[in-house]
Design a protein around this motif. Structure first.
Motif, PDB file in Angstrom:
ATOM      1  N   ARG B 258     -11.370  -6.341  -4.850  1.00 28.87           N
ATOM      2  CA  ARG B 258     -12.136  -6.300  -3.590  1.00 28.87           C
ATOM      3  C   ARG B 258     -11.190  -6.216  -2.404  1.00 28.87           C
ATOM      4  NH1 ARG B 258     -13.958  -9.288   0.561  1.00 28.87           N
ATOM      5  NH2 ARG B 258     -12.757 -11.140  -0.052  1.00 28.87           N
ATOM      6  N   LEU B 259     -10.161  -7.078  -2.428  1.00 27.53           N
ATOM      7  CA  LEU B 259      -9.208  -7.097  -1.307  1.00 27.53           C
ATOM      8  C   LEU B 259      -8.436  -5.776  -1.225  1.00 27.53           C
ATOM      9  CD1 LEU B 259      -7.911 -10.742  -1.784  1.00 27.53           C
ATOM     10  CD2 LEU B 259      -9.273  -9.896   0.146  1.00 27.53           C
ATOM     11  N   ALA B 260      -8.070  -5.239  -2.377  1.00 29.76           N
ATOM     12  CA  ALA B 260      -7.312  -3.982  -2.394  1.00 29.76           C
ATOM     13  C   ALA B 260      -8.129  -2.877  -1.737  1.00 29.76           C
ATOM     14  CB  ALA B 260      -6.957  -3.599  -3.831  1.00 29.76           C
ATOM     15  N   GLN B 261      -9.433  -2.876  -2.045  1.00 26.95           N
ATOM     16  CA  GLN B 261     -10.296  -1.837  -1.487  1.00 26.95           C
ATOM     17  C   GLN B 261     -10.407  -1.972   0.036  1.00 26.95           C
ATOM     18  OE1 GLN B 261     -14.175  -1.839  -3.260  1.00 26.95           O
ATOM     19  NE2 GLN B 261     -14.718   0.157  -2.387  1.00 26.95           N
ATOM     20  N   VAL B 262     -10.613  -3.216   0.490  1.00 27.27           N
ATOM     21  CA  VAL B 262     -10.775  -3.458   1.928  1.00 27.27           C
ATOM     22  C   VAL B 262      -9.484  -3.137   2.690  1.00 27.27           C
ATOM     23  CG1 VAL B 262     -11.173  -5.272   3.657  1.00 27.27           C
ATOM     24  CG2 VAL B 262     -12.529  -5.245   1.558  1.00 27.27           C
ATOM     25  N   GLU B 263      -8.360  -3.470   2.089  1.00 25.39           N
ATOM     26  CA  GLU B 263      -7.086  -3.373   2.818  1.00 25.39           C
ATOM     27  C   GLU B 263      -6.269  -2.140   2.454  1.00 25.39           C
ATOM     28  OE1 GLU B 263      -5.460  -7.228   1.908  1.00 25.39           O
ATOM     29  OE2 GLU B 263      -7.093  -8.257   2.977  1.00 25.39           O
ATOM     30  N   MET B 264      -6.846  -1.286   1.628  1.00 24.83           N
ATOM     31  CA  MET B 264      -6.121  -0.130   1.088  1.00 24.83           C
ATOM     32  C   MET B 264      -5.454   0.750   2.151  1.00 24.83           C
ATOM     33  SD  MET B 264      -5.530   1.669  -1.791  1.00 24.83           S
ATOM     34  CE  MET B 264      -6.774   1.202  -3.001  1.00 24.83           C
ATOM     35  N   GLU B 265      -6.262   1.186   3.100  1.00 23.25           N
ATOM     36  CA  GLU B 265      -5.789   2.193   4.048  1.00 23.25           C
ATOM     37  C   GLU B 265      -4.561   1.703   4.808  1.00 23.25           C
ATOM     38  OE1 GLU B 265      -7.829   4.797   7.575  1.00 23.25           O
ATOM     39  OE2 GLU B 265      -9.161   3.789   6.149  1.00 23.25           O
ATOM     40  N   GLU B 266      -4.689   0.484   5.312  1.00 23.19           N
ATOM     41  CA  GLU B 266      -3.610  -0.098   6.105  1.00 23.19           C
ATOM     42  C   GLU B 266      -2.348  -0.302   5.252  1.00 23.19           C
ATOM     43  OE1 GLU B 266      -4.834  -3.799   7.832  1.00 23.19           O
ATOM     44  OE2 GLU B 266      -2.745  -4.249   8.387  1.00 23.19           O
ATOM     45  N   LYS B 267      -2.567  -0.800   4.029  1.00 24.59           N
ATOM     46  CA  LYS B 267      -1.423  -1.085   3.148  1.00 24.59           C
ATOM     47  C   LYS B 267      -0.690   0.193   2.760  1.00 24.59           C
ATOM     48  CE  LYS B 267       0.006  -1.693  -1.274  1.00 24.59           C
ATOM     49  NZ  LYS B 267      -0.211  -1.685  -2.696  1.00 24.59           N
ATOM     50  N   VAL B 268      -1.455   1.215   2.381  1.00 24.68           N
ATOM     51  CA  VAL B 268      -0.832   2.471   1.957  1.00 24.68           C
ATOM     52  C   VAL B 268      -0.003   3.051   3.102  1.00 24.68           C
ATOM     53  CG1 VAL B 268      -1.304   4.871   1.296  1.00 24.68           C
ATOM     54  CG2 VAL B 268      -2.489   3.009   0.134  1.00 24.68           C
ATOM     55  N   ALA B 269      -0.566   3.043   4.306  1.00 21.54           N
ATOM     56  CA  ALA B 269       0.129   3.630   5.452  1.00 21.54           C
ATOM     57  C   ALA B 269       1.437   2.888   5.718  1.00 21.54           C
ATOM     58  CB  ALA B 269      -0.766   3.581   6.689  1.00 21.54           C
ATOM     59  N   ARG B 270       1.362   1.571   5.666  1.00 21.96           N
ATOM     60  CA  ARG B 270       2.511   0.733   5.959  1.00 21.96           C
ATOM     61  C   ARG B 270       3.615   0.880   4.915  1.00 21.96           C
ATOM     62  NH1 ARG B 270       4.406  -3.965   7.762  1.00 21.96           N
ATOM     63  NH2 ARG B 270       5.168  -5.267   6.075  1.00 21.96           N
ATOM     64  N   VAL B 271       3.208   0.809   3.632  1.00 20.42           N
ATOM     65  CA  VAL B 271       4.175   0.896   2.546  1.00 20.42           C
ATOM     66  C   VAL B 271       4.805   2.296   2.488  1.00 20.42           C
ATOM     67  CG1 VAL B 271       4.339   0.864   0.023  1.00 20.42           C
ATOM     68  CG2 VAL B 271       3.175  -0.980   1.193  1.00 20.42           C
ATOM     69  N   ALA B 272       3.981   3.310   2.774  1.00 19.97           N
ATOM     70  CA  ALA B 272       4.499   4.684   2.765  1.00 19.97           C
ATOM     71  C   ALA B 272       5.565   4.859   3.848  1.00 19.97           C
ATOM     72  CB  ALA B 272       3.360   5.678   2.973  1.00 19.97           C
ATOM     73  N   ARG B 273       5.315   4.286   5.004  1.00 17.54           N
ATOM     74  CA  ARG B 273       6.264   4.406   6.122  1.00 17.54           C
ATOM     75  C   ARG B 273       7.590   3.731   5.756  1.00 17.54           C
ATOM     76  NH1 ARG B 273       7.141   1.107  10.095  1.00 17.54           N
ATOM     77  NH2 ARG B 273       5.322  -0.169   9.615  1.00 17.54           N
ATOM     78  N   LEU B 274       7.503   2.539   5.171  1.00 14.97           N
ATOM     79  CA  LEU B 274       8.724   1.831   4.768  1.00 14.97           C
ATOM     80  C   LEU B 274       9.470   2.606   3.684  1.00 14.97           C
ATOM     81  CD1 LEU B 274       7.534  -1.904   4.610  1.00 14.97           C
ATOM     82  CD2 LEU B 274       8.954  -0.836   6.368  1.00 14.97           C
ATOM     83  N   GLY B 275       8.692   3.169   2.764  1.00 17.29           N
ATOM     84  CA  GLY B 275       9.292   3.946   1.679  1.00 17.29           C
ATOM     85  C   GLY B 275      10.032   5.161   2.207  1.00 17.29           C
ATOM     86  N   GLN B 276       9.429   5.823   3.196  1.00 18.37           N
ATOM     87  CA  GLN B 276      10.074   7.001   3.773  1.00 18.37           C
ATOM     88  C   GLN B 276      11.383   6.624   4.459  1.00 18.37           C
ATOM     89  OE1 GLN B 276       6.761   8.387   6.026  1.00 18.37           O
ATOM     90  NE2 GLN B 276       5.847   9.351   4.221  1.00 18.37           N
ATOM     91  N   LYS B 277      11.368   5.482   5.090  1.00 19.48           N
ATOM     92  CA  LYS B 277      12.581   5.015   5.776  1.00 19.48           C
ATOM     93  C   LYS B 277      13.690   4.734   4.753  1.00 19.48           C
ATOM     94  CE  LYS B 277      14.493   1.747   8.912  1.00 19.48           C
ATOM     95  NZ  LYS B 277      14.397   0.915  10.064  1.00 19.48           N
TER      96      LYS B 277
END
Lengths: 128, 404
Positions: B258-277
């Motif tokens: 449930r939490l993953a679904q609610v927080e997915m968008e924000e988490k993916v964006a954040r983790v992707a940005r860190l990964g790119q860095k």
């Protein structure tokens, strides 16, 4: 500070390898590789009057390979050639406080590098 | 040379597992000692709340992947889900044919079923991947033949990060009448997944990869697809999986979903940005080769190997500097094994063309939602020192530099 299957001694030699480097005018150099794992170990010996006065190594390999190389140089410094030839991989492993079973081959590699370096020395001396 | 009195660990190994979210733990606690009843004890009061909790968790997991509640089965691990899906589907469809296809980069819980499947009379073949880790569609098309009943192709590989075009693969397999299982342990709860859109018949879901507890996992099984159980006993999980359900863990798995679904968008964006860095910073290390697809990959997943630097040594030094990562290097492949025959180059790296005869420094960083920019900066600051140090020790490096 042991790490997983590695003893305190192994980690100590991994973090602070003794005698890492090269000897410019080495009396004998031995390089061996292990196909199981891809490790490459090169051992340099400086021999005077039949005695190993200096030993250095360079190793590409895992924690156990680096620790085995380091320990081997420690164990043979000051030894005669005959004494060094008696050094077994078990002695290297034991001095390191033991190696995990899957990593015993690293100590065998160190023993092989030592033998190869002593062979090289004998060849250079024309006594092989 | 390096400083190893690190107070704070930098955890870049989320593909291995994740910490249980405190909110998930809260949700689990009542189901240990208070609502302890057996969910199969439906005729007594104690069975009620655990039964409701299971239903609730099933709904949450189903919502996460766009399935219906009754299409989600609970198991003990992704490994069990993979075993149940492959053996259960194969046995239920044996009358239609005996050929099964795996990609050559599947997790061991798929790969190592091949022998037992052959013992059961099935033929198993492996579909190639290209150097980016993507399925070779031409090879897949060639290998799907008349007796092919089932194919299992993972959605994302956690060692190299590549995400497969599951929709395209699913469409092809459907046209051919081949059942499609996909191991979603690397994707469900981590990136948006919708089983309807993907066209899979079965999909494995792992809860501890997205802040749920270990000991609970799921298998999506499309309604109407026959599957045989592999654990026999009571009538739990609609008869597909006998054994009293691990209620607290399943409740946690549900809440994590449930939490993953609610927080997915924000988490993916954040983790992707860190990964790119992290990716961009690491790219400046010489003789470094990234693994996996450059863009079709998991967010926050950075994997690479470095010439003249052995993977286990690099991993140990990163660990001494407070950074947790993982390696697919042969030397570290099975350090707990009984003998050296357990040391093999990763089948995934070999499949994407990394030379197996050389024990390269393969490292995987998998970032999670609690990682920060400072941690990425820190990792980037220590990496070059460690790499230099290991190269300085390497007899192979001086050769490459034109030395002896």
């Amino acid at each position: 500070m042991a790490q997983g299957p590695y003893s305190d001694k192994v980690m100590d030699h991994f973090m602070h390898p003794r005698n890492m480097g090269e000897i410019e005018d080495a009396s004998g150099v031995g390089e061996v590789g292990n196909p199981a794992c891809g490790d490459v170990m090169r051992l340099y010996l400086k021999i005077e009057d039949g005695k190993i006065v200096d030993a250095k190594f360079k190793t590409f390999g895992c924690g156990a390979a680096i620790a085995s190389s380091s320990m081997t140089t420690e164990l043979i410094k000051g030894k005669s050639i005959d004494e060094a030839l008696k050094l077994s991989n078990e002695a290297v492993s034991e001095a390191l406080g033991g190696l995990p079973p899957a990593k015993q081959h690293c100590s065998v590699l160190a023993e092989d590098a030592l033998r190869a370096a002593l062979e090289d020395y004998k060849k250079k001396q024309g006594t092989a | 040379m390096l400083y190893f009195d690190i107070m704070n660990r930098v955890y870049f190994d989320h593909a291995a597992t994740t910490p249980v979210d405190k909110r998930v733990l809260e949700a689990m606690l009542p189901y240990f000692s208070d609502s302890f009843g057996n969910p199969s004890s439906v005729l007594i009061e104690e069975g009620g709340p655990p039964r409701q909790a299971l239903d609730e968790a099933r709904k949450k997991v189903a919502n996460l992947i766009g399935a219906r509640s009754e299409e989600v089965l609970f198991t003990s691990s992704a490994t069990e889900s993979n075993n149940l899906a492959i053996k259960g589907l194969a046995l239920a469809h044996k009358s239609k044919g005996n050929k099964i296809l795996f990609s050559e980069i599947e997790h061991y819980s798929i790969m190592l079923q091949a022998d037992s499947l052959r013992g059961l009379g099935f033929e198993v073949d492996f579909v190639k991947v290209d150097t980016d880790g993507l399925i070779d569609m031409a090879d897949l098309k060639k290998k799907v033949t008349k007796g092919t009943i089932l194919a299992s192709i993972m959605q994302a590989n956690m060692e190299i990060g590549t995400v497969q075009p599951i929709k395209e693969i699913g469409r092809f397999l459907k046209e051919q009448g081949v059942l499609f299982h996909s191991d979603g342990a690397g994707t469900c709860g981590q990136i948006p997944v919708n089983v309807q859109e993907l066209g899979v018949d079965a999909m494995t879901i792992s809860g501890h990869q997205f802040y749920g507890p270990k000991g609970a996992a799921g298998l999506y099984l499309r309604s109407g697809v026959p599957m045989r159980p592999i654990l026999h006993g009571g009538f739990q999980e609609m008869g597909y999986r006998a054994g009293t359900e691990n209620v607290p863990a399943i409740v946690g798995f549900g809440e994590a979903s449930r939490l993953a679904q609610v927080e997915m968008e924000e988490k993916v964006a954040r983790v992707a940005r860190l990964g790119q860095k992290l990716w961009a910073g690491i790219a400046s290390i010489t003789y470094l080769h990234f693994t996996g697809h450059p863009t079709q990959r998991l967010p926050g997943h950075v994997s690479f190997w470095i010439e003249f630097v052995e993977g286990e040594s690099l991993l140990l030094w990163l660990n001494l500097n407070g950074i947790a990562a993982s390696t697919g290097s042969a030397c570290a492949s099975n350090v707990l094994a009984a003998d050296e025959t357990g040391l093999k180059a990763s089948h995934v790296l070999t499949a994407v063309g990394v030379p197996p005869e050389i024990c390269h420094g393969s490292i995987t960083f998998s970032l999670g939602r609690e990682n920060t920019e400072e941690e990425v900066d820190y990792a980037l600051s220590v990496m070059p020192t460690i790499v230099d140090r290991l190269r300085e020790m390497s007899p192979l490096y001086e050769k490459a530099k034109g030395g002896k």
